[in-house]
Structure formats: structure tokens, C-alpha cells
Design an enzyme around this catalytic site. Structure first.
Site, PDB file in Angstrom:
ATOM      1  N   LYS A 191      -1.949  -9.400   7.629  1.00  0.00           N
ATOM      2  CA  LYS A 191      -0.793  -9.379   6.578  1.00  0.00           C
ATOM      3  C   LYS A 191      -0.576  -8.102   5.797  1.00  0.00           C
ATOM      4  CE  LYS A 191       0.131 -10.241   2.601  1.00  0.00           C
ATOM      5  NZ  LYS A 191       1.492  -9.637   2.349  1.00  0.00           N
ATOM      6  N   GLY A 244      -6.549  -3.876  -2.140  1.00  0.00           N
ATOM      7  CA  GLY A 244      -5.639  -4.251  -2.773  1.00  0.00           C
ATOM      8  C   GLY A 244      -6.166  -4.081  -4.263  1.00  0.00           C
ATOM      9  N   SER A 245      -5.239  -4.970  -5.267  1.00  0.00           N
ATOM     10  CA  SER A 245      -5.772  -4.912  -6.786  1.00  0.00           C
ATOM     11  C   SER A 245      -7.036  -5.779  -6.968  1.00  0.00           C
ATOM     12  CB  SER A 245      -4.707  -5.681  -7.490  1.00  0.00           C
ATOM     13  OG  SER A 245      -4.374  -6.810  -7.207  1.00  0.00           O
ATOM     14  N   THR A 246      -7.827  -5.434  -7.936  1.00  0.00           N
ATOM     15  CA  THR A 246      -9.037  -6.508  -8.357  1.00  0.00           C
ATOM     16  C   THR A 246      -8.556  -7.785  -8.595  1.00  0.00           C
ATOM     17  OG1 THR A 246     -10.256  -4.553  -9.046  1.00  0.00           O
ATOM     18  CG2 THR A 246     -10.842  -6.437 -10.130  1.00  0.00           C
ATOM     19  N   GLY A 249      -7.938  -9.412  -5.488  1.00  0.00           N
ATOM     20  CA  GLY A 249      -9.372  -9.419  -4.767  1.00  0.00           C
ATOM     21  C   GLY A 249     -10.214 -10.785  -5.273  1.00  0.00           C
ATOM     22  N   GLU A 267     -11.919  -4.187  -1.073  1.00  0.00           N
ATOM     23  CA  GLU A 267     -11.835  -2.813  -1.434  1.00  0.00           C
ATOM     24  C   GLU A 267     -10.772  -2.941  -2.558  1.00  0.00           C
ATOM     25  OE1 GLU A 267     -10.584   0.128  -2.426  1.00  0.00           O
ATOM     26  OE2 GLU A 267      -9.931   0.719  -0.404  1.00  0.00           O
ATOM     27  N   CYS A 302      -6.238   4.340  -4.234  1.00  0.00           N
ATOM     28  CA  CYS A 302      -7.330   3.536  -4.864  1.00  0.00           C
ATOM     29  C   CYS A 302      -8.322   4.671  -5.417  1.00  0.00           C
ATOM     30  CB  CYS A 302      -7.851   2.565  -4.003  1.00  0.00           C
ATOM     31  SG  CYS A 302      -8.360   3.182  -2.554  1.00  0.00           S
ATOM     32  N   GLU A 400      -6.215   1.108 -14.039  1.00  0.00           N
ATOM     33  CA  GLU A 400      -5.623   1.631 -12.895  1.00  0.00           C
ATOM     34  C   GLU A 400      -4.332   1.717 -13.081  1.00  0.00           C
ATOM     35  OE1 GLU A 400      -6.017  -0.249  -9.061  1.00  0.00           O
ATOM     36  OE2 GLU A 400      -6.551   1.429  -8.110  1.00  0.00           O
TER      37      GLU A 400
HETATM   38  P1  NDP Z   1      -1.880  -6.546  -4.639  1.00  0.00           P
HETATM   39  O1  NDP Z   1      -3.209  -6.314  -4.692  1.00  0.00           O
HETATM   40  O2  NDP Z   1      -1.063  -7.442  -5.325  1.00  0.00           O
HETATM   41  O3  NDP Z   1      -1.238  -6.505  -3.038  1.00  0.00           O
HETATM   42  C1  NDP Z   1      -2.232  -6.194  -2.099  1.00  0.00           C
HETATM   43  C2  NDP Z   1      -2.058  -7.302  -0.868  1.00  0.00           C
HETATM   44  O4  NDP Z   1      -2.495  -8.591  -1.302  1.00  0.00           O
HETATM   45  C3  NDP Z   1      -0.817  -7.461  -0.396  1.00  0.00           C
HETATM   46  O5  NDP Z   1      -0.866  -7.442   1.045  1.00  0.00           O
HETATM   47  C4  NDP Z   1      -0.382  -8.281  -1.196  1.00  0.00           C
HETATM   48  O6  NDP Z   1       0.954  -9.016  -0.510  1.00  0.00           O
HETATM   49  C5  NDP Z   1      -1.268  -9.218  -1.314  1.00  0.00           C
HETATM   50  N1  NDP Z   1      -1.179 -10.175  -2.305  1.00  0.00           N
HETATM   51  C6  NDP Z   1      -0.729 -10.341  -3.447  1.00  0.00           C
HETATM   52  N2  NDP Z   1      -0.900 -11.370  -4.037  1.00  0.00           N
HETATM   53  C7  NDP Z   1      -1.682 -12.135  -3.413  1.00  0.00           C
HETATM   54  C8  NDP Z   1      -2.084 -13.571  -3.446  1.00  0.00           C
HETATM   55  N3  NDP Z   1      -1.874 -14.352  -4.579  1.00  0.00           N
HETATM   56  N4  NDP Z   1      -2.923 -14.224  -2.377  1.00  0.00           N
HETATM   57  C9  NDP Z   1      -3.070 -13.377  -1.219  1.00  0.00           C
HETATM   58  N5  NDP Z   1      -2.616 -12.140  -1.160  1.00  0.00           N
HETATM   59  C10 NDP Z   1      -1.967 -11.754  -2.247  1.00  0.00           C
HETATM   60  O7  NDP Z   1      -1.316  -5.203  -4.912  1.00  0.00           O
HETATM   61  P2  NDP Z   1       0.059  -4.935  -5.617  1.00  0.00           P
HETATM   62  O8  NDP Z   1       0.798  -4.475  -4.649  1.00  0.00           O
HETATM   63  O9  NDP Z   1       0.992  -5.926  -6.280  1.00  0.00           O
HETATM   64  O10 NDP Z   1      -0.155  -3.632  -6.576  1.00  0.00           O
HETATM   65  C11 NDP Z   1      -0.635  -3.974  -7.912  1.00  0.00           C
HETATM   66  C12 NDP Z   1      -1.553  -2.870  -8.510  1.00  0.00           C
HETATM   67  O11 NDP Z   1      -2.801  -3.314  -7.624  1.00  0.00           O
HETATM   68  C13 NDP Z   1      -1.334  -1.475  -8.307  1.00  0.00           C
HETATM   69  O12 NDP Z   1      -0.538  -1.002  -9.508  1.00  0.00           O
HETATM   70  C14 NDP Z   1      -2.794  -0.831  -7.994  1.00  0.00           C
HETATM   71  O13 NDP Z   1      -3.187  -0.777  -9.467  1.00  0.00           O
HETATM   72  C15 NDP Z   1      -3.468  -1.968  -7.453  1.00  0.00           C
HETATM   73  N6  NDP Z   1      -3.598  -1.379  -5.765  1.00  0.00           N
HETATM   74  C16 NDP Z   1      -4.563  -1.002  -5.351  1.00  0.00           C
HETATM   75  C17 NDP Z   1      -4.653  -0.728  -4.230  1.00  0.00           C
HETATM   76  C18 NDP Z   1      -6.097  -0.137  -3.635  1.00  0.00           C
HETATM   77  O14 NDP Z   1      -5.964   0.482  -2.340  1.00  0.00           O
HETATM   78  N7  NDP Z   1      -7.174  -0.424  -3.885  1.00  0.00           N
HETATM   79  C19 NDP Z   1      -3.668  -0.887  -3.434  1.00  0.00           C
HETATM   80  C20 NDP Z   1      -2.435  -1.338  -3.890  1.00  0.00           C
HETATM   81  C21 NDP Z   1      -2.285  -1.660  -5.246  1.00  0.00           C
HETATM   82  P3  NDP Z   1       2.543  -8.679  -1.001  1.00  0.00           P
HETATM   83  O15 NDP Z   1       2.518  -7.249  -1.309  1.00  0.00           O
HETATM   84  O16 NDP Z   1       3.311  -9.353  -0.058  1.00  0.00           O
HETATM   85  O17 NDP Z   1       2.316  -9.564  -2.307  1.00  0.00           O
END
Ligand code: NDP
Length: 496
Positions: A191, A244-246, A249, A267, A302, A400
Site C-alpha cells: 500500500k 512512516g510516523s511513530t 507504527g 521504521e 526520516c 520530528e
Molecule cells: P503516516 O505515518 O500517516 O503514513 C505512512 C503510511 O501509513 C501511509 O501509507 C499512510 O497511508 C499509512 N497510514 C496512515 N494512517 C494509517 C492508519 N490509521 N492505519 C494504517 N495505515 C495508515 O505519515 P504521514 O504521511 O501522515 O506523515 C506524518 C508525519 O509522519 C510526518 O510529518 C513525519 O513526521 C512522519 N513520517 C515519517 C516517515 C519516515 O520515513 N519515517 C515517512 C513519512 C512521514 P495514507 O498516506 O494513505 O494515509
């Protein structure tokens, strides 16, 4: 590095046919509900495509296709030599489609097309190649039992791997999960983030062209709270790999506990410190890399070096150098190879970043940037921003931000530097600059971070594990260690 001009890139961009369907069981399909979401170019605000918005039914179909393909053995039980061949062909196809993939990354999430063509796409190709080459060189074990027993310990693929990835390096993050998972023989449901689904859809198509059987790699664009959650809670997914975000996660850990106890690998975020000691012999190089470490990819990284810890005696000189570098790293049209920084992924992320910047203006000393700007009157771009005299407890030094915002903090000695660096909920990466080998080893050993770069920033390669300590997650991407996440050890005990 691609030699294309601004005009060339614009011409190629206008000729792209965007894939807008999900990719399930080898076919492009609309979401069962017929729903779509808009994929928007953040540099211009233009809608690129209306993309299938997958829901629970679509996730069920994708997981079922993955399970079928896994059970039939069309991929999972083929020889490692065959899997290698397919992954090497895929690496080659990524290279042949360099321009289109680089454009998809840039148009979809705002990064510089020049960087996507020089870093993201070749990086993905190199990783598929690396895992392709590695997979037929990994041997099992024979346990040292006595005569009469032959005990084999082998790695077996887990089954169906779900991967949920972010928007900052859409193709790379998909690759970091898919390449080792596929190399090990799993089937995958991927996804991508809603902001950046386009390159993953082309990846799936290229993977089939390379010889991956239908159902082995499925891509389900959709919203996190629907498609992501359905994958996280699915009873027939064996493993979920997330970047993605903590906060999200942590949700995946709950989804797992509330469903089938699937393995979860995370991660997540970071607030990486970059420590510069007065005995650093090349302050210009340190300044160049410190600027790169926070402004590359608009700071949407990240492991971005977002906290700059500088020994007090050299702080002012270093900050002056950084301010000069910020001045020449202003945002521009992502399709112009002369631009130095791209657009923020969307206006929401730009607003998040600006909330931190506005708060920082009240608590620290702004020495560069600090404004939200447009390019050609459009988009959301944040200037490269530097705050000096930041208190370690200030939110701009702790949270972050995920934008081009650097917090500079002075330290007095080694103990002070280590204490400030480790005082963070995160532990993804750290950098340090010194001409003393002893100091480098001493401090590298004490920093709580998955990777410590010495006299450079953010060093990584397919050969080295990448991942964090503390709330930066667990499990490692890249290197042979990533295969641990996508395989289980099987013991076969034979009496003779
Ligand atoms: P998210 O953690 O929300 O998104 C990462 C992935 O998780 C996307 O595919 C997202 O889908 C999916 N996701 C979001 N909400 C859910 C949920 N409730 N259940 C299952 N999957 C979910 O990151 P954001 O894009 O919202 O960014 C927000 C913050 O996260 C940033 O400002 C940054 O601080 C951090 N971040 C960290 C990253 C890293 O590499 N460690 C990468 C991106 C963000 P969808 O986008 O379709 O909602």
C-alpha cells in the site's frame, strides 16, 4: 546523472500516461466501490490522476491473490536462481524506465526530478539487483548433533507480506520492503501513501514484465485508515512491514495484537543529531554536509540531520557557513534541473512544518528562511530554515518536523554532546565530525542510533542495515539482515 533540460522534462511529463488502477492478481482493476482519490502535483496543485481508492474488499482480493500465488509455489518454490534472474531483469527495467519513474516521483510528491533520476530510481534498481544477486548465495545450516541425526535449519518465506510505505521516497521505500520480501519467496501486498501511489503502480507492471507471476506483487492504493488498516488487521497477512510516523507504527502493533498476531516491523520517525566537534579539520565540508543532511528532499527524510549540535567555540563560524548554504538552496520548480529544493508533499504537511517554524520564531533565533513561499505563484514550498540558540527541550529540537528546518544547539564537551544527542525518544541515525579517531569510536559507541556516520551524514547502502533504536522502530531494512524479517527458520530433524 540525467542530462535532460527543464524543457525536456516538461515535454516528457506532458506525455506520461498515469496508471490509476489498483494492481491485483496481475491485472489493473478499479476499486470495488468505484471510489477514487486525487493524486495531486504539490508543485502546481494540478490533479494528475484519479486513483483507485481501495477498501476492505479490495484488500481481501489482493491478499487472496497473494496467498494463492504463494500456495501454488509459482514464485515461493521456484529456484533461487530463477528468482535472481527475475529480480535482475526488474532492476534493468527500472533503469530503462528511469525518466518516467523519476518524473512520477517528482510530479507526485514534489521532489526534484534531478534527484529522483540521480538517487531514487538508480537506488531502487541497485537494491533489486543486490537482493537478486544475494539470494542464491545464502546457505542453510546443519546443526552439530551427534551421529544418527541430521538436523537441517533452513530459511523459509513467511507467506503473505503486507507493506505500508510513506510518500517521501515512494519508489525507494516500496523497494526496501519488496526486494528482500520477494527475493525470499514471499508474495506481497503493497500500500503506497495516498500522496504518492503512481510509481508503485508502474513498479508492479514492470515486475510482471520481468517475469514475476500474477498475484506475487499486488499494489493497493488507498487511504491509510481504510486500506492500510485493513491490511494491518487482515487475518491472512503473515507479516507487515511499515515505514512512516511513530504514531501510525504504534497502530500497526495494535492491529496485529487485535487480529492474527502477524509479525510487525517498523521504521518510524527520527530526530537525528549531527555532532560537530572543534577538532573537525574541514568545517566547510561539515557545513556542506550538514546543509545537505537537512535540506535534501525538502527535509522530508526520516533520518534527516535535524539537530545540529556544535561545540561552542566554533558554533558562530559554522552557523555563518550554514546561512550561506541556505541562501543558495532556495526552492524552485522541481522539473528544473537548476532548482535546489522542491515542493512540500502537500499543503497539510507544509502547514505542519510552518506551525513548528512559527513557534520556533518565539523561542529561538531565526537566522535563515522561515517563510512559506510559492514558485511561479503556485504550490507550497518552505524556505531552508535555520534556528540558532535552540534549547534542547524546545519542541523544534525534539519533535520530528519533516521539513527543511534545522535546530542548532551548542555543547561544551563530549559528555554534554552525548547527553543532548541521546535525550530523544528517537534513535534512527546520528552523525559526528572530528579528526580524532579515538573520539569518533568513543562517541559512536555511545550514541543511541541505528547508524552513526562519521565525517559524513546519513551514510547508507544496500549492504548496510538501516533502522532504529527506541521509538524509531525495530527490524532492519537493507542488507542481508532485512531477510530475517521476511523468513522463518525451519528445523528438519532426520534420524538415520
Ligand atoms: P503516516 O505515518 O500517516 O503514513 C505512512 C503510511 O501509513 C501511509 O501509507 C499512510 O497511508 C499509512 N497510514 C496512515 N494512517 C494509517 C492508519 N490509521 N492505519 C494504517 N495505515 C495508515 O505519515 P504521514 O504521511 O501522515 O506523515 C506524518 C508525519 O509522519 C510526518 O510529518 C513525519 O513526521 C512522519 N513520517 C515519517 C516517515 C519516515 O520515513 N519515517 C515517512 C513519512 C512521514 P495514507 O498516506 O494513505 O494515509
Amino acid at each position: 546523472m540525467s542530462e535532460l533540460s527543464h524543457k525536456d522534462w516538461i515535454g516528457k511529463a506532458s506525455a506520461i500516461r498515469f496508471r490509476d488502477k489498483a494492481f491485483i492478481d496481475g491485472k489493473m482493476v478499479a476499486a470495488r466501490s468505484g471510489r477514487t482519490f486525487a493524486s495531486v502535483n504539490p508543485a502546481t496543485g494540478e490533479v494528475l490522476a484519479e486513483v483507485a481508492s481501495c477498501g476492505e474488499e479490495d484488500i481481501d482480493l489482493a491478499v487472496a491473490a497473494a496467498r494463492r500465488s504463494f500456495n501454488t509455489g509459482v514464485w515461493s518454490r521456484t529456484s533461487s536462481a530463477h528468482r535472481k534472474e527475475v529480480l535482475l531483469r526488474l532492476a534493468q527495467l527500472l533503469r530503462e524506465n528511469l525518466h518516467e519513474l523519476a518524473l512520477l516521483e517528482s510530479l507526485d510528491m514534489g521532489k526534484l526530478v534531478r534527484d529522483a533520476a540521480a538517487v531514487d530510481v538508480p537506488g531502487s534498481a541497485a537494491i533489486f539487483q543486490w537482493y537478486g544477486e544475494a539470494i542464491d548465495k545464502i546457505y542453510g545450516e546443519v546443526a552439530p548433533t551427534g551421529e544418527g541425526d541430521l538436523v537441517l535449519v533452513r530459511r523459509e518465506p513467511l507467506g503473505v507480506v503486507g507493506a505500508v510505505v510513506p510518500w517521501n521516497f515512494p519508489l525507494d521505500m516500496a523497494t526496501w520492503k519488496c526486494a528482500p520480501a520477494l527475493a525470499a519467496g514471499n508474495s506481497v501486498v503493497l500500500k503506497p501513501a495516498e500522496q504518492s501511489p503512481l510509481s508503485a503502480l508502474l513498479l508492479a507492471e514492470l515486475a510482471m514484465e520481468a517475469g514475476l507471476p500474477a498475484g506475487v506483487l499486488n499494489v493497493v492504493p488507498g487511504l491509510g485508515e481504510t486500506a492500510g488498516q485493513a491490511l494491518g488487521r487482515h487475518m491472512d497477512v503473515d507479516c507487515l512491514a511499515f515505514t512512516g510516523s511513530t504514531a501510525v507504527g504504534k497502530m500497526f502493533l495494535q492491529y496485529s495484537g487485535q487480529s492474527n498476531m502477524k509479525q510487525v516491523w517498523l521504521e518510524t520517525g527520527g530526530k537525528s543529531p549531527n555532532l560537530i566537534f572543534a577538532d573537525c579539520g574541514d568545517l566547510d565540508a561539515a557545513a556542506d554536509m550538514a546543509a545537505f543532511g537537512i535540506f535534501f528532499n525538502q527535509g522530508e527524510v526520516c533520518s534527516a540531520n535535524s539537530r545540529l549540535l556544535v561545540q561552542r567555540g566554533i558554533k558562530d563560524a559554522l552557523v555563518e557557513k550554514l546561512v550561506q548554504r541556505a541562501a543558495v538552496t532556495q526552492p524552485g520548480d522541481p522539473l528544473d534541473p537548476a532548482s535546489k529544493m522542491g515542493a512540500m508533499v502537500d499543503s497539510r504537511q507544509a502547514a505542519n512544518v510552518m506551525r513548528f517554524v512559527e513557534a520556533g520564531k518565539k523561542t529561538a533565533r531565526l537566522v535563515a528562511g522561515g517563510d512559506l513561499v510559492t514558485v511561479n505563484g503556485r504550490g507550497s514550498f518552505v524556505q531552508p530554515t535555520i534556528f540558532d540558540d535552540v534549547a534542547p527541550a524546545d519542541p523544534i529540537a525534539r519533535d520530528e518536523i519533516f521539513g527543511p528546518v534545522l535546530s542548532v544547539i551548542a555543547f561544551d564537551d563530549e559528555a554534554d554532546a552525548i547527553r543532548i544527542a541521546n535525550d530523544s525518544p528517537y534513535g534512527l541515525a546520528a552523525s559526528l565530525w572530528t579528526d580524532s579517531l579515538s573520539r569518533a569510536h568513543r562517541i559512536a559507541g555511545r550514541l543511541h542510533a541505528g547508524t552513526v556516520s562519521v565525517n559524513t551524514v546519513d551514510a547508507l547502502s544496500p549492504m548496510t542495515p538501516f533502522g532504529g533504536f527506541k521509538q524509531s522502530g525495530f527490524g532492519r531494512d537493507l542488507s542481508l539482515h532485512a531477510l530475517d524479517k521476511y523468513t522463518a527458520l525451519k528445523t528438519t530433524w532426520i534420524k538415520y
